[in-house]
Enzyme design. Sequence first.
Site, PDB file in Angstrom:
ATOM      1  N   SER A  49       0.876  -1.176   0.000  1.00  0.00           N
ATOM      2  CA  SER A  49       0.000   0.000   0.000  1.00  0.00           C
ATOM      3  C   SER A  49       0.915   1.228   0.000  1.00  0.00           C
ATOM      4  CB  SER A  49      -0.833  -0.018   1.284  1.00  0.00           C
ATOM      5  OG  SER A  49      -1.424   1.239   1.534  1.00  0.00           O
TER       6      SER A  49
ATOM      7  N   TYR B  34      -2.188  -1.602  10.341  1.00  0.00           N
ATOM      8  CA  TYR B  34      -2.134  -1.699   8.872  1.00  0.00           C
ATOM      9  C   TYR B  34      -0.787  -1.190   8.358  1.00  0.00           C
ATOM     10  CZ  TYR B  34      -3.980  -1.307   4.052  1.00  0.00           C
ATOM     11  OH  TYR B  34      -4.206  -1.440   2.706  1.00  0.00           O
TER      12      TYR B  34
HETATM   13  P1  NAD Z   1     -11.594  -6.252  -0.338  1.00  0.00           P
HETATM   14  O1  NAD Z   1     -12.151  -6.093   1.037  1.00  0.00           O
HETATM   15  O2  NAD Z   1     -12.435  -5.843  -1.508  1.00  0.00           O
HETATM   16  O3  NAD Z   1     -11.143  -7.773  -0.561  1.00  0.00           O
HETATM   17  C1  NAD Z   1     -10.325  -8.440   0.355  1.00  0.00           C
HETATM   18  C2  NAD Z   1     -10.671  -9.931   0.314  1.00  0.00           C
HETATM   19  O4  NAD Z   1      -9.799 -10.609   1.229  1.00  0.00           O
HETATM   20  C3  NAD Z   1     -12.119 -10.241   0.742  1.00  0.00           C
HETATM   21  O5  NAD Z   1     -12.780 -10.986  -0.268  1.00  0.00           O
HETATM   22  C4  NAD Z   1     -11.939 -11.049   2.028  1.00  0.00           C
HETATM   23  O6  NAD Z   1     -12.939 -12.058   2.204  1.00  0.00           O
HETATM   24  C5  NAD Z   1     -10.552 -11.649   1.831  1.00  0.00           C
HETATM   25  N1  NAD Z   1      -9.958 -12.067   3.102  1.00  0.00           N
HETATM   26  C6  NAD Z   1      -9.913 -11.370   4.264  1.00  0.00           C
HETATM   27  N2  NAD Z   1      -9.353 -12.118   5.232  1.00  0.00           N
HETATM   28  C7  NAD Z   1      -9.013 -13.314   4.665  1.00  0.00           C
HETATM   29  C8  NAD Z   1      -8.409 -14.497   5.154  1.00  0.00           C
HETATM   30  N3  NAD Z   1      -8.040 -14.621   6.449  1.00  0.00           N
HETATM   31  N4  NAD Z   1      -8.214 -15.518   4.295  1.00  0.00           N
HETATM   32  C9  NAD Z   1      -8.590 -15.425   2.993  1.00  0.00           C
HETATM   33  N5  NAD Z   1      -9.187 -14.323   2.474  1.00  0.00           N
HETATM   34  C10 NAD Z   1      -9.401 -13.292   3.311  1.00  0.00           C
HETATM   35  O7  NAD Z   1     -10.192  -5.484  -0.330  1.00  0.00           O
HETATM   36  P2  NAD Z   1      -9.332  -4.757  -1.481  1.00  0.00           P
HETATM   37  O8  NAD Z   1      -9.549  -3.293  -1.324  1.00  0.00           O
HETATM   38  O9  NAD Z   1      -9.531  -5.395  -2.795  1.00  0.00           O
HETATM   39  O10 NAD Z   1      -7.849  -5.036  -0.935  1.00  0.00           O
HETATM   40  C11 NAD Z   1      -7.015  -6.055  -1.426  1.00  0.00           C
HETATM   41  C12 NAD Z   1      -5.595  -5.813  -0.917  1.00  0.00           C
HETATM   42  O11 NAD Z   1      -5.133  -4.552  -1.413  1.00  0.00           O
HETATM   43  C13 NAD Z   1      -5.464  -5.759   0.602  1.00  0.00           C
HETATM   44  O12 NAD Z   1      -4.266  -6.375   1.006  1.00  0.00           O
HETATM   45  C14 NAD Z   1      -5.412  -4.272   0.880  1.00  0.00           C
HETATM   46  O13 NAD Z   1      -4.760  -3.971   2.090  1.00  0.00           O
HETATM   47  C15 NAD Z   1      -4.646  -3.779  -0.328  1.00  0.00           C
HETATM   48  N6  NAD Z   1      -4.852  -2.357  -0.601  1.00  0.00           N
HETATM   49  C16 NAD Z   1      -6.092  -1.876  -0.884  1.00  0.00           C
HETATM   50  C17 NAD Z   1      -6.239  -0.525  -1.114  1.00  0.00           C
HETATM   51  C18 NAD Z   1      -7.574   0.081  -1.413  1.00  0.00           C
HETATM   52  O14 NAD Z   1      -7.628   1.314  -1.486  1.00  0.00           O
HETATM   53  N7  NAD Z   1      -8.636  -0.681  -1.620  1.00  0.00           N
HETATM   54  C19 NAD Z   1      -5.140   0.339  -1.046  1.00  0.00           C
HETATM   55  C20 NAD Z   1      -3.893  -0.196  -0.759  1.00  0.00           C
HETATM   56  C21 NAD Z   1      -3.762  -1.538  -0.538  1.00  0.00           C
END
Ligand code: NAD
Length: 262
Positions: free
Chosen positions: A144, A157
């Site tokens: 991130s 985080y």
């Molecule tokens: P999201 O909430 O849409 O999807 C995350 C998925 O991870 C969900 O389907 C959830 O069920 C699954 N998950 C959670 N815990 C789990 C576990 N213990 N085992 C298996 N699956 C599990 O999130 P997103 O926004 O698509 O984020 C994806 C990644 O990108 C994350 O690591 C997040 O930190 C990172 N990220 C997101 C953003 C953003 O702005 N959305 C920014 C920077 C980084």
Amino acid sequence: MQLSLKGKVAVITGAGSGIGRCTALTLSALGASVAVVDLNGPAAEKVAQEIVLAGGKAVGLLVDITNEQQVDQAFEHVVRELGPVDILVSNAGIQIINSIEDFAFADWKKMLAVHLDGAFLTTKAALRSMYPNDRGGTVIYLGSVHSHEASKLKSAYVTAKHGLLGLSRTLAKEGAEHNVRSHVVCPGYVATPLVQKQIPQQAKELGISEEEVVAKIMLAGTVDGQFTDQQDIADMIAFLACFPSAALTGQSLIVSHGMAMH
Ligand code: NAD
């Protein structure tokens, strides 16, 4: 450079939603067979079906990535069904926000377990496919902008996302002799369920409006006030997975509309 993943097998965690789902569809469109892994089994199954309906090859698997036995069994299943793993996208993540003094220890441990234990366990399982005969492969962690910067209320985080840089850089060094490359892709704010949930929470914690959270906190550091798109992240992951040599390894790539320039 040819953008093709024909004949490759990719495991993507957290692929039932958001960035993971978009990445699964993108890698499949480039020819990879995809294991869609998620704690939400029906969501994983649904994405796998989407891929199959579009003519690709996929399996959907309910896996808690913090559970070593579940992870190891899932990878054994993937190798049996699709073949040895060439690409791991360690993407599953959650968000819990609170100030440090109010952060429950149980929440802290849960955050580190999903982001760090999950990344470690899936990496270890993927290397069982990648190391024998130096087959090689690519491991991509979802970091991130918070792998490089901090924000209030996000101690766990920010700590976890900084930690992934350490795991990835170590893997880049250890994995090199087995042709394994490793990267961290660092998105800015992407409008997924993970972010949408935070907007009202941050507004309440900080005593400002939801519009102010978006404009003054989430997008303030960008060059153009834009959310990053899921597809931008999936395309960066696809590029790294296709890149043919260790000229590119051990890096952190920030995809964020200019937020956090390092
Ligand atoms: P999201 O909430 O849409 O999807 C995350 C998925 O991870 C969900 O389907 C959830 O069920 C699954 N998950 C959670 N815990 C789990 C576990 N213990 N085992 C298996 N699956 C599990 O999130 P997103 O926004 O698509 O984020 C994806 C990644 O990108 C994350 O690591 C997040 O930190 C990172 N990220 C997101 C953003 C953003 O702005 N959305 C920014 C920077 C980084």
